[in-house]
Enzyme design. Structure first.
Site, PDB file in Angstrom:
ATOM      1  CE  LYS A 193      -3.582  -2.720   0.230  1.00  5.27           C
ATOM      2  NZ  LYS A 193      -2.910  -4.008   0.360  1.00  5.27           N
TER       3      LYS A 193
HETATM    4  C1  LIG Z   1      -9.410  -4.357  -1.537  1.00  5.52           C
HETATM    5  C2  LIG Z   1      -8.662  -4.946  -0.368  1.00  5.52           C
HETATM    6  N1  LIG Z   1      -9.338  -5.191   0.767  1.00  5.52           N
HETATM    7  C3  LIG Z   1      -8.739  -5.709   1.847  1.00  5.52           C
HETATM    8  C4  LIG Z   1      -7.388  -6.008   1.831  1.00  5.52           C
HETATM    9  C5  LIG Z   1      -6.792  -6.635   3.045  1.00  5.52           C
HETATM   10  O1  LIG Z   1      -5.817  -5.820   3.600  1.00  5.52           O
HETATM   11  P1  LIG Z   1      -4.798  -6.414   4.683  1.00  5.52           P
HETATM   12  O2  LIG Z   1      -3.719  -7.102   3.907  1.00  5.52           O
HETATM   13  O3  LIG Z   1      -4.298  -5.204   5.413  1.00  5.52           O
HETATM   14  O4  LIG Z   1      -5.555  -7.333   5.552  1.00  5.52           O
HETATM   15  C6  LIG Z   1      -6.643  -5.778   0.684  1.00  5.52           C
HETATM   16  C7  LIG Z   1      -5.198  -6.100   0.659  1.00  5.52           C
HETATM   17  O5  LIG Z   1      -4.499  -5.898  -0.278  1.00  5.52           O
HETATM   18  C8  LIG Z   1      -7.289  -5.243  -0.460  1.00  5.52           C
HETATM   19  O6  LIG Z   1      -6.627  -5.052  -1.597  1.00  5.52           O
END
Ligand SMILES: Cc1ncc(COP(=O)(O)O)c(C=O)c1O
Length: 392
Positions: A193
């Protein structure tokens, strides 16, 4: 053509790469954490991170969490069991997993808008039932959802609106940062990110009840004011070292988003000369983080499928990813347990054609140009899958 495409595998271009602050700048804070011996459990850096995100996105309450997946699980856990949550299938798997992890919640997949790839308000309205409790929008690749349309539908049917804002820390609609819309927005701070803490997340809300609900869940489910547990909970804690990274990265958020927009503009301008490509629309007045820069390939016009282009670029040392393919409603777990009642034609079409190109702030202009020229050359058949120029 200014580049020699042969042998470029020795100079690969990754899909993404976090651009971290200079280590020297963070050492003092790392020392403070080490000296304190406090590595987690809502320490001072996690608290400072929450305050800075609150200020950055304009939401009164911010709760740091272990990652966006746990943040989404906890936010959704505040919904009444036995209800349906409307969400897109064109998103990363955890959006839907977070719904499915909650006992009694059923994910109902909605089609996407052909231009923004975000949840389509018209299909959304059609899919509201007497069992629907919430809309879970996703600001896909950082492009803000049509918030007004979602709010209208929510008002008309008494629904809550949550956002999976994993991609959108730094996105805006006009002067308003993404982060204070709906009842809650959930950001990811994972390694891919724009604010890349390794692992981590933050939930932003202006709703005091939801805020309390999150605090009562993220510490294994212990209630904040007692040793009791009145909710399902999980280990939703961010570490202090992640929080230090987050604090330092947030300082440069605007610059990061600007650089990504510069790269996206260069991609759009360079690739506009290639037939058979389409780009994600960013609504007028909105700003995307370009967490990913995607192209859509029309195989007839381009002369090759998405997978063909992907293989050709890989042979040239250029990493890409087919985000999001397959869409979630076609993955076994969801297909078997939560089958769609009607097809999702736009989701299927976009999923079959989409490809994310390399995008990271430290990408050089010549790397961007190399990607553009490579897409053009692979499409024109000038480069075969082994990365060699075709004869003739
Ligand atoms: C659209 C979306 N939602 C949720 C997530 C989940 O994030 P995390 O890896 O912080 O749990 C991601 C991770 O890339 C994502 O792209």
């Amino acid at each position: 053509m200014s580049h020699d495409y042969r042998g470029t595998q020795s100079d690969p271009i990754p899909l993404t790469r976090p651009s971290l602050p200079p280590l020297d700048e963070m050492l003092e804070d790392f020392h403070t954490v080490f000296d304190s011996g406090r590595l987690t459990n809502f320490g001072p850096y996690a608290t400072r991170l929450e305050a800075l995100v609150s200020q950055t996105v304009g939401a009164r309450r911010v709760v740091s969490v272990a990652n966006a997946t746990t943040g989404l699980m906890m936010v959704l856990n505040t919904l009444p069991p036995g209800t349906e949550v409307l969400l897109p299938s064109f998103t990363f798997l955890p959006t839907a997993q977070a719904v499915a992890w909650n006992p009694g919640l059923t994910p109902v997949f909605v089609d996407i808008d052909r231009n923004t790839y975000n949840i389509d308000p018209d299909d959304l309205r059609r899919k509201v039932s007497s069992n629907t409790s919430a809309i879970l929008g996703v600001h896909v690749f950082g492009v803000p959802c049509d918030i007004d349309a979602l709010d209208r539908i929510a008002r008309d049917h008494g629904l809550r609106v949550f956002f999976d804002s994993a991609h959108a820390l730094g996105s805006r609609i006009g002067e308003d940062a993404i982060g204070a819309f709906g009842t809650a927005e959930v950001f990811s701070l994972s390694a891919t990110k724009v604010v890349a803490c390794g692992e981590g997340g933050v939930v932003a809300t202006n709703d005091d009840t939801l805020h309390r609900g999150l605090l009562n869940r993220r510490n294994y489910g212990f209630s904040i004011d007692a040793t009791d547990s009145a909710n399902l909970g999980l280990n939703g804690k961010i570490t202090e070292l992640s929080a230090v990274l987050g604090l330092h990265l947030l300082g440069g958020l605007q610059d990061r988003v600007s650089r990504r927009n510069q790269i996206a503009a260069a991609y759009r301008s360079g690739l506009s000369r290639v037939r058979g490509l389409r780009f994600q629309s960013v609504p007028d007045g909105s700003v995307s983080t370009y967490k990913d820069f995607t192209i859509e390939i029309d195989p007839k016009e381009f002369g090759m499928t998405r997978d063909g282009l992907r293989a050709g670029l890989a042979a040239l040392g250029i990493e890409t990813a087919p985000y999001f393919s397959p869409p979630i409603h076609r993955m076994t777990y969801f297909r078997e347990r939560f089958p769609v009642a009607e097809p999702l034609p736009t989701t299927d079409q976009v999923s079959g054609r989409i490809l994310s190109l390399p995008m990271f702030e430290d990408m050089t202009d010549s790397q961007v140009e190399r990607v553009i020229e490579s897409v053009e050359a692979v499409g024109a058949g000038a480069i075969n899958r082994l990365g060699k120029r075709s004869a003739g």
